[in-house]
Design a protein around this motif. Structure first.
Motif, PDB file in Angstrom:
ATOM      1  N   VAL A  42       0.781  -0.923   0.372  1.00 31.28           N
ATOM      2  CA  VAL A  42      -0.357   0.317   0.421  1.00 31.28           C
ATOM      3  C   VAL A  42       0.920   1.441  -0.055  1.00 31.28           C
ATOM      4  O   VAL A  42       0.313   2.683  -0.614  1.00 31.28           O
ATOM      5  CB  VAL A  42      -0.563   0.113   1.245  1.00 31.28           C
ATOM      6  CG1 VAL A  42      -1.992  -1.483   1.799  1.00 31.28           C
ATOM      7  CG2 VAL A  42       0.136   0.099   2.682  1.00 31.28           C
ATOM      8  N   ILE A  43       2.394   1.653   0.034  1.00 30.39           N
ATOM      9  CA  ILE A  43       3.087   2.056   0.173  1.00 30.39           C
ATOM     10  C   ILE A  43       2.806   2.820  -1.162  1.00 30.39           C
ATOM     11  O   ILE A  43       3.076   1.996  -2.250  1.00 30.39           O
ATOM     12  CB  ILE A  43       4.376   2.352   0.366  1.00 30.39           C
ATOM     13  CG1 ILE A  43       4.504   0.928   1.662  1.00 30.39           C
ATOM     14  CG2 ILE A  43       5.304   3.235   0.757  1.00 30.39           C
ATOM     15  CD1 ILE A  43       3.876   2.238   3.259  1.00 30.39           C
ATOM     16  N   GLY A  44       2.773   4.186  -1.474  1.00 29.59           N
ATOM     17  CA  GLY A  44       2.579   5.018  -2.331  1.00 29.59           C
ATOM     18  C   GLY A  44       1.080   5.493  -2.839  1.00 29.59           C
ATOM     19  O   GLY A  44       1.084   5.817  -4.004  1.00 29.59           O
ATOM     20  N   LEU A  45      -0.263   5.023  -2.040  1.00 25.81           N
ATOM     21  CA  LEU A  45      -0.931   5.006  -2.848  1.00 25.81           C
ATOM     22  C   LEU A  45      -2.059   5.495  -1.970  1.00 25.81           C
ATOM     23  O   LEU A  45      -1.750   5.959  -0.986  1.00 25.81           O
ATOM     24  CB  LEU A  45      -1.974   3.330  -2.376  1.00 25.81           C
ATOM     25  CG  LEU A  45      -1.516   1.850  -3.695  1.00 25.81           C
ATOM     26  CD1 LEU A  45      -2.027   0.721  -2.694  1.00 25.81           C
ATOM     27  CD2 LEU A  45      -1.030   1.913  -4.181  1.00 25.81           C
ATOM     28  N   SER A  46      -2.606   5.853  -2.653  1.00 23.12           N
ATOM     29  CA  SER A  46      -3.681   7.076  -2.304  1.00 23.12           C
ATOM     30  C   SER A  46      -4.759   6.250  -0.947  1.00 23.12           C
ATOM     31  O   SER A  46      -5.719   5.300  -1.080  1.00 23.12           O
ATOM     32  CB  SER A  46      -4.691   7.700  -2.980  1.00 23.12           C
ATOM     33  OG  SER A  46      -6.136   8.589  -2.201  1.00 23.12           O
ATOM     34  N   PRO A  47      -4.818   6.773   0.416  1.00 16.55           N
ATOM     35  CA  PRO A  47      -5.433   6.101   0.925  1.00 16.55           C
ATOM     36  C   PRO A  47      -7.049   6.292   1.019  1.00 16.55           C
ATOM     37  O   PRO A  47      -7.652   5.364   1.595  1.00 16.55           O
ATOM     38  CB  PRO A  47      -5.152   7.161   2.620  1.00 16.55           C
ATOM     39  CG  PRO A  47      -4.809   8.862   1.955  1.00 16.55           C
ATOM     40  CD  PRO A  47      -4.092   8.303   0.625  1.00 16.55           C
ATOM     41  N   LEU A  48      -7.358   7.072  -0.238  1.00 14.82           N
ATOM     42  CA  LEU A  48      -8.727   7.654  -0.404  1.00 14.82           C
ATOM     43  C   LEU A  48      -9.600   6.441  -0.837  1.00 14.82           C
ATOM     44  O   LEU A  48     -10.312   5.843  -1.610  1.00 14.82           O
ATOM     45  CB  LEU A  48      -9.669   8.852  -0.685  1.00 14.82           C
ATOM     46  CG  LEU A  48      -8.726   9.474   0.409  1.00 14.82           C
ATOM     47  CD1 LEU A  48      -9.327  10.653  -0.478  1.00 14.82           C
ATOM     48  CD2 LEU A  48      -9.274   9.567   1.826  1.00 14.82           C
ATOM     49  N   ASP A  49      -8.432   5.315  -1.436  1.00 10.40           N
ATOM     50  CA  ASP A  49      -8.798   4.527  -2.247  1.00 10.40           C
ATOM     51  C   ASP A  49      -9.219   3.020  -1.550  1.00 10.40           C
ATOM     52  O   ASP A  49      -8.506   1.951  -2.045  1.00 10.40           O
ATOM     53  CB  ASP A  49      -8.268   4.380  -3.542  1.00 10.40           C
ATOM     54  CG  ASP A  49      -7.951   5.372  -4.529  1.00 10.40           C
ATOM     55  OD1 ASP A  49      -8.607   6.352  -4.995  1.00 10.40           O
ATOM     56  OD2 ASP A  49      -6.482   6.045  -5.588  1.00 10.40           O
ATOM     57  N   ILE A  50     -10.529   3.039  -1.464  1.00  8.98           N
ATOM     58  CA  ILE A  50     -10.465   2.277   0.051  1.00  8.98           C
ATOM     59  C   ILE A  50     -10.653   0.929  -0.781  1.00  8.98           C
ATOM     60  O   ILE A  50     -10.312  -0.296  -0.804  1.00  8.98           O
ATOM     61  CB  ILE A  50     -11.539   2.217   0.563  1.00  8.98           C
ATOM     62  CG1 ILE A  50     -10.643   3.528   1.584  1.00  8.98           C
ATOM     63  CG2 ILE A  50     -11.327   1.503   2.024  1.00  8.98           C
ATOM     64  CD1 ILE A  50     -11.937   4.370   2.334  1.00  8.98           C
ATOM     65  N   GLY A  51     -11.977   1.201  -1.434  1.00  6.96           N
ATOM     66  CA  GLY A  51     -12.444  -0.243  -2.562  1.00  6.96           C
ATOM     67  C   GLY A  51     -11.181  -0.484  -2.958  1.00  6.96           C
ATOM     68  O   GLY A  51     -11.163  -2.340  -3.507  1.00  6.96           O
ATOM     69  N   ALA A  52     -10.190  -0.260  -3.639  1.00 10.72           N
ATOM     70  CA  ALA A  52      -9.281  -0.823  -4.845  1.00 10.72           C
ATOM     71  C   ALA A  52      -7.858  -0.997  -4.500  1.00 10.72           C
ATOM     72  O   ALA A  52      -7.876  -2.167  -3.989  1.00 10.72           O
ATOM     73  CB  ALA A  52      -9.041   0.649  -5.976  1.00 10.72           C
ATOM     74  N   ILE A  53      -7.941  -0.972  -2.687  1.00  8.93           N
ATOM     75  CA  ILE A  53      -6.887  -1.476  -1.891  1.00  8.93           C
ATOM     76  C   ILE A  53      -7.541  -2.899  -1.106  1.00  8.93           C
ATOM     77  O   ILE A  53      -6.715  -3.353  -1.364  1.00  8.93           O
ATOM     78  CB  ILE A  53      -6.329  -0.051  -0.833  1.00  8.93           C
ATOM     79  CG1 ILE A  53      -5.515   1.090  -1.075  1.00  8.93           C
ATOM     80  CG2 ILE A  53      -5.584  -1.096   0.288  1.00  8.93           C
ATOM     81  CD1 ILE A  53      -5.299   2.574  -0.937  1.00  8.93           C
ATOM     82  N   TRP A  54      -8.296  -2.609  -1.127  1.00  5.56           N
ATOM     83  CA  TRP A  54      -8.915  -3.740  -0.018  1.00  5.56           C
ATOM     84  C   TRP A  54      -8.873  -4.212  -1.124  1.00  5.56           C
ATOM     85  O   TRP A  54      -8.639  -5.572  -0.981  1.00  5.56           O
ATOM     86  CB  TRP A  54     -10.417  -3.704   0.507  1.00  5.56           C
ATOM     87  CG  TRP A  54     -10.975  -5.060   0.992  1.00  5.56           C
ATOM     88  CD1 TRP A  54     -10.679  -4.281   2.420  1.00  5.56           C
ATOM     89  CD2 TRP A  54     -11.595  -6.472   0.718  1.00  5.56           C
ATOM     90  NE1 TRP A  54     -11.495  -5.735   2.599  1.00  5.56           N
ATOM     91  CE2 TRP A  54     -11.941  -6.463   1.969  1.00  5.56           C
ATOM     92  CE3 TRP A  54     -11.621  -6.435  -0.851  1.00  5.56           C
ATOM     93  CZ2 TRP A  54     -12.218  -7.884   1.841  1.00  5.56           C
ATOM     94  CZ3 TRP A  54     -12.321  -8.027  -0.843  1.00  5.56           C
ATOM     95  CH2 TRP A  54     -11.917  -9.068   0.421  1.00  5.56           C
ATOM     96  N   GLU A  55      -9.329  -4.483  -2.808  1.00  7.42           N
ATOM     97  CA  GLU A  55      -9.101  -6.060  -3.579  1.00  7.42           C
ATOM     98  C   GLU A  55      -8.213  -6.491  -3.948  1.00  7.42           C
ATOM     99  O   GLU A  55      -7.241  -7.318  -4.133  1.00  7.42           O
ATOM    100  CB  GLU A  55      -9.979  -4.993  -4.817  1.00  7.42           C
ATOM    101  CG  GLU A  55     -11.404  -5.435  -4.817  1.00  7.42           C
ATOM    102  CD  GLU A  55     -12.290  -5.583  -5.597  1.00  7.42           C
ATOM    103  OE1 GLU A  55     -11.584  -5.802  -6.782  1.00  7.42           O
ATOM    104  OE2 GLU A  55     -13.219  -6.107  -5.577  1.00  7.42           O
ATOM    105  N   LYS A  56      -6.324  -5.185  -4.263  1.00  4.84           N
ATOM    106  CA  LYS A  56      -5.297  -5.354  -4.062  1.00  4.84           C
ATOM    107  C   LYS A  56      -4.753  -6.197  -2.999  1.00  4.84           C
ATOM    108  O   LYS A  56      -4.469  -7.106  -3.418  1.00  4.84           O
ATOM    109  CB  LYS A  56      -4.473  -4.142  -3.986  1.00  4.84           C
ATOM    110  CG  LYS A  56      -3.716  -4.152  -4.728  1.00  4.84           C
ATOM    111  CD  LYS A  56      -2.540  -3.662  -4.384  1.00  4.84           C
ATOM    112  CE  LYS A  56      -1.484  -3.840  -4.423  1.00  4.84           C
ATOM    113  NZ  LYS A  56       0.265  -2.060  -4.795  1.00  4.84           N
TER     114      LYS A  56
END
Length: 388
Positions: free
Chosen positions: A69-83
């Motif tokens: 998750v380093i470097g990602l936007s913390p507001l992209d919650i759904g995309a991060i969850w799937e990743k």
């Protein structure tokens, strides 16, 4: 805004007295805290389940989940969850429990940015409080007079529902339940959790015997009924005996779909620190809504209890049941580690109204409670009547 660092802290606090259950003895409370830092100075806090292997779960977050998750936007919650979910598939439920802390922290960041409580963002706006049942590290194995004394103390504090720990043996469990029921009368909802200690015939026998005590639910009745054997859980429920609760250790919407479609349970008990955080737990609640099945959130310690309170507020009202709560004291993870502890009155848990989770972590207490690496519960081997 970008995520710059993920930091984990395994914290622990000793219990005043050993807590005895069918799965082992506990002498401490543990919690794995997750901090997600951003380049704009906003930090989100979350909790991942320790899985009775705190250092191992810390390593899962530190080495597998956090780097992704380093470097990602913390507001992209759904995309991060799937990743994270699909990126941890090879480590199974450990991956789901590990990513839960990240997900909770991201929702905390979103709440702080938008100046809204997480409960409101999840759809739970307007819910002032939810009703608790006494669970967690309470009402364990002890002499009946001591068990009754403890139960009566909670009732005097305004709690209307209590969960006894079972798994001592079918006859012993029934005797303990009978003693508490006799002392408290018929106006208290009384549950029992046997922590998956029994064989199939023992579970059926217990479920039959518990009917006479007006038992509110029987939780996790037999071996492997936690993550597997969905058909057998449904089979036991279909017998029309004591209502069945399960789901505190079922980790995704896919498992919940199977559990419900194969006969189901009467009460589902997700926990956001186990079940993939807010994002996944809310999906599980919506699946339960479609099946008209009550959600009664499971909770553990400290920040995890705060997170589950926000989740409970967002559960659709027609299926929102009791929320598990640990009122035992002393409990520094609940009362000292949180800068804004949950307010409790007459068995009601008041949903925090501040931005995000509505609390932060006290840094001085965090330093004091750093864990040594020992486990909350030293799990013990299964035994049976015929091999003891």
């Amino acid at each position: 805004m970008k995520i710059t660092k993920v930091e984990t802290h395994l914290v622990s606090a000793p219990l005043a007295h050993s807590w005895e259950t069918g799965i082992g003895s506990a002498k401490q409370r543990d919690e794995l805290l997750v901090f997600v830092h951003t380049d704009e100075g906003i930090t989100g806090i979350g909790s991942s389940y320790h899985a009775h292997a705190g250092l191992a779960m810390k390593a899962v977050v530190d080495t597998k989940v956090a780097p992704a998750v380093i470097g990602l936007s913390p507001l992209d919650i759904g995309a991060i969850w799937e990743k994270l979910f699909y990126g941890t598939v090879y480590i199974g439920s450990a991956g789901v429990q590990g990513l839960a802390g990240i997900d909770i922290a991201l929702w905390d960041i979103l709440g702080k940015v938008s100046k809204q409580p997480v409960a409101t963002l999840l759809g739970g706006g307007g819910v002032e409080y939810v009703t608790a049942y006494v669970g967690c590290m309470s009402l364990g194995f002890k002499a009946h007079d001591k068990l009754v004394e403890e139960a009566q103390g909670y009732v005097s504090e305004g709690y209307k529902a209590l969960k006894i720990r079972g798994g001592a043996g079918v006859k012993q469990d029934v005797a303990a339940m009978r003693a508490v029921r006799k002392a408290l009368g018929d106006d208290i909802d009384l549950m029992i959790d046997v922590n998956a200690r029994y064989s199939w015939p023992e579970a059926v026998d217990l479920s039959k015997r518990l009917q006479e005590l007006d038992t509110y639910w029987l939780e996790d009745p037999f071996d492997f009924s936690i993550p597997n054997h969905h058909d057998e859980v449904g089979k036991l429920r279909s017998m029309g005996l004591t209502p069945i609760a399960s789901g505190g250790n079922v980790y995704s919407r896919f498992d919940y779909r199977n559990l419900l479609e194969r006969g189901g349970v009467d009460y589902l008990t997700p926990d956001v620190v186990k079940s993939g955080g807010f994002s996944e737990s809310l999906k599980m609640a919506h699946i339960a809504s479609a099946h008209d099945c009550i959600i009664a959130p499971h909770t553990l310690n400290g920040l995890g209890q705060v997170a589950n309170l926000h989740f409970a507020a967002a559960v659709p009202g027609h299926i929102r049941g009791y929320v598990e709560w640990d009122p035992t004291s002393p409990n520094p993870l609940r009362d000292e580690l949180m800068t804004n502890p949950v307010k409790v009155k007459d068995g009601k848990l008041y949903v925090p109204t501040g931005p995000g989770l509505g609390t932060d972590i006290n840094p001085d207490v965090l330093k004091r409670l750093q864990a040594s690496g020992s486990h909350e519960i030293a799990m013990q081997a299964r035994t049976r009547r015929w091999n003891t």
